[in-house]
Scaffold this motif. Structure first.
Motif, PDB file in Angstrom:
ATOM      1  N   HIS A  71       0.858  -1.186   0.000  1.00 25.47           N
ATOM      2  CA  HIS A  71       0.000   0.000   0.000  1.00 25.47           C
ATOM      3  C   HIS A  71       0.892   1.234   0.000  1.00 25.47           C
ATOM      4  O   HIS A  71       2.086   1.145   0.320  1.00 25.47           O
ATOM      5  N   PRO A  72       0.365   2.397  -0.368  1.00 22.50           N
ATOM      6  CA  PRO A  72       1.199   3.588  -0.539  1.00 22.50           C
ATOM      7  C   PRO A  72       2.021   3.986   0.687  1.00 22.50           C
ATOM      8  O   PRO A  72       3.164   4.424   0.544  1.00 22.50           O
ATOM      9  N   HIS A  73       1.495   3.836   1.890  1.00 25.00           N
ATOM     10  CA  HIS A  73       2.239   4.289   3.074  1.00 25.00           C
ATOM     11  C   HIS A  73       3.499   3.446   3.296  1.00 25.00           C
ATOM     12  O   HIS A  73       4.441   3.898   3.933  1.00 25.00           O
ATOM     13  N   MET A  74       3.524   2.246   2.728  1.00 28.58           N
ATOM     14  CA  MET A  74       4.732   1.416   2.820  1.00 28.58           C
ATOM     15  C   MET A  74       5.909   2.102   2.130  1.00 28.58           C
ATOM     16  O   MET A  74       7.054   1.934   2.542  1.00 28.58           O
ATOM     17  N   LEU A  75       5.631   2.870   1.087  1.00 29.57           N
ATOM     18  CA  LEU A  75       6.698   3.565   0.381  1.00 29.57           C
ATOM     19  C   LEU A  75       7.284   4.671   1.257  1.00 29.57           C
ATOM     20  O   LEU A  75       8.489   4.920   1.234  1.00 29.57           O
ATOM     21  N   ARG A  76       6.445   5.324   2.039  1.00 25.59           N
ATOM     22  CA  ARG A  76       6.928   6.340   2.983  1.00 25.59           C
ATOM     23  C   ARG A  76       7.827   5.688   4.033  1.00 25.59           C
ATOM     24  O   ARG A  76       8.921   6.176   4.325  1.00 25.59           O
ATOM     25  N   HIS A  77       7.356   4.580   4.606  1.00 23.07           N
ATOM     26  CA  HIS A  77       8.175   3.861   5.585  1.00 23.07           C
ATOM     27  C   HIS A  77       9.463   3.350   4.941  1.00 23.07           C
ATOM     28  O   HIS A  77      10.528   3.380   5.563  1.00 23.07           O
ATOM     29  N   SER A  78       9.376   2.889   3.711  1.00 21.58           N
ATOM     30  CA  SER A  78      10.567   2.397   3.004  1.00 21.58           C
ATOM     31  C   SER A  78      11.604   3.498   2.875  1.00 21.58           C
ATOM     32  O   SER A  78      12.808   3.249   3.004  1.00 21.58           O
TER      33      SER A  78
END
Length: 183
Positions: free
Chosen positions: A133-140
């Motif tokens: 999901h998109p928020h995973m990219l922020r955490h990544s």
């Protein structure tokens, strides 16, 4: 076992490579890259305007949400290339005169739902073992910065966190910070 909240750099690259060529290919590659590189929330990504990008100075203005700090980020070489390719295709979209950087094929600003669908689909196409999901990219982005040894305060500023407690999750789990310890 807790559900993983981020992707590795290799998984991000697999997702970018999984995006098929086609009418939305460069838009979607550009969105995914920018989301990861700048640690954007989905609303921040879809809220980007053409005026937020300055290709002359290679800067991106990021208006952070949740009372975060708005910042200027450098535009990276690979990202600039993707932006140029997307901006060359953008005039072919309906309502291309709108201020939004990323447009829907049907005209106007791309929706949150569409971003969730696209990122989930590209995760599946790339064979990622977790539901993306998109928020995973922020955490990544946060974990990638910590893995590179970036200072916690700098990560805090980069991601626009007001509270350092929201940032330490990235550095606390970073095994690299213990490499210098020998017993």
């Amino acid at each position: 076992m807790k559900k993983r909240k981020y992707l590795s750099h290799i998984e991000i690259e697999k997702m970018i490579s999984a995006i098929p060529d086609g009418p939305n290919g460069w838009r979607d590659r550009c969105m995914l890259l920018m989301c990861f590189i700048h640690g954007l929330r989905v609303s921040e990504l879809r809220g980007l305007r053409l005026e937020d990008i300055d290709l002359t100075t290679n800067r991106l203005h990021v208006s952070r949400l949740k009372n975060g700090f708005s910042v200027q980020h450098p535009i990276q070489i690979r990202e600039r290339s993707a932006l140029n390719k997307w901006l060359a295709q953008r005039p072919r979209y309906l309502e291309s005169d709108s201020p939004w950087l990323f447009l829907s094929r049907h005209g106007g600003q791309i929706s949150r739902q569409q971003l969730y669908r696209l990122i989930k689909a590209y995760g599946e196409l790339a064979g990622i073992s977790v539901r993306v999901h998109p928020h995973m990219l922020r955490h990544s982005c946060g974990y990638a910065l910590a893995d590179r040894g970036v200072d916690t305060r700098l990560i805090q500023d980069y991601l626009g966190h007001r509270n350092i407690q929201n940032t330490v999750i990235y550095t606390a789990s970073n095994v690299e910070r213990f490499r210098a310890i020998y017993l």
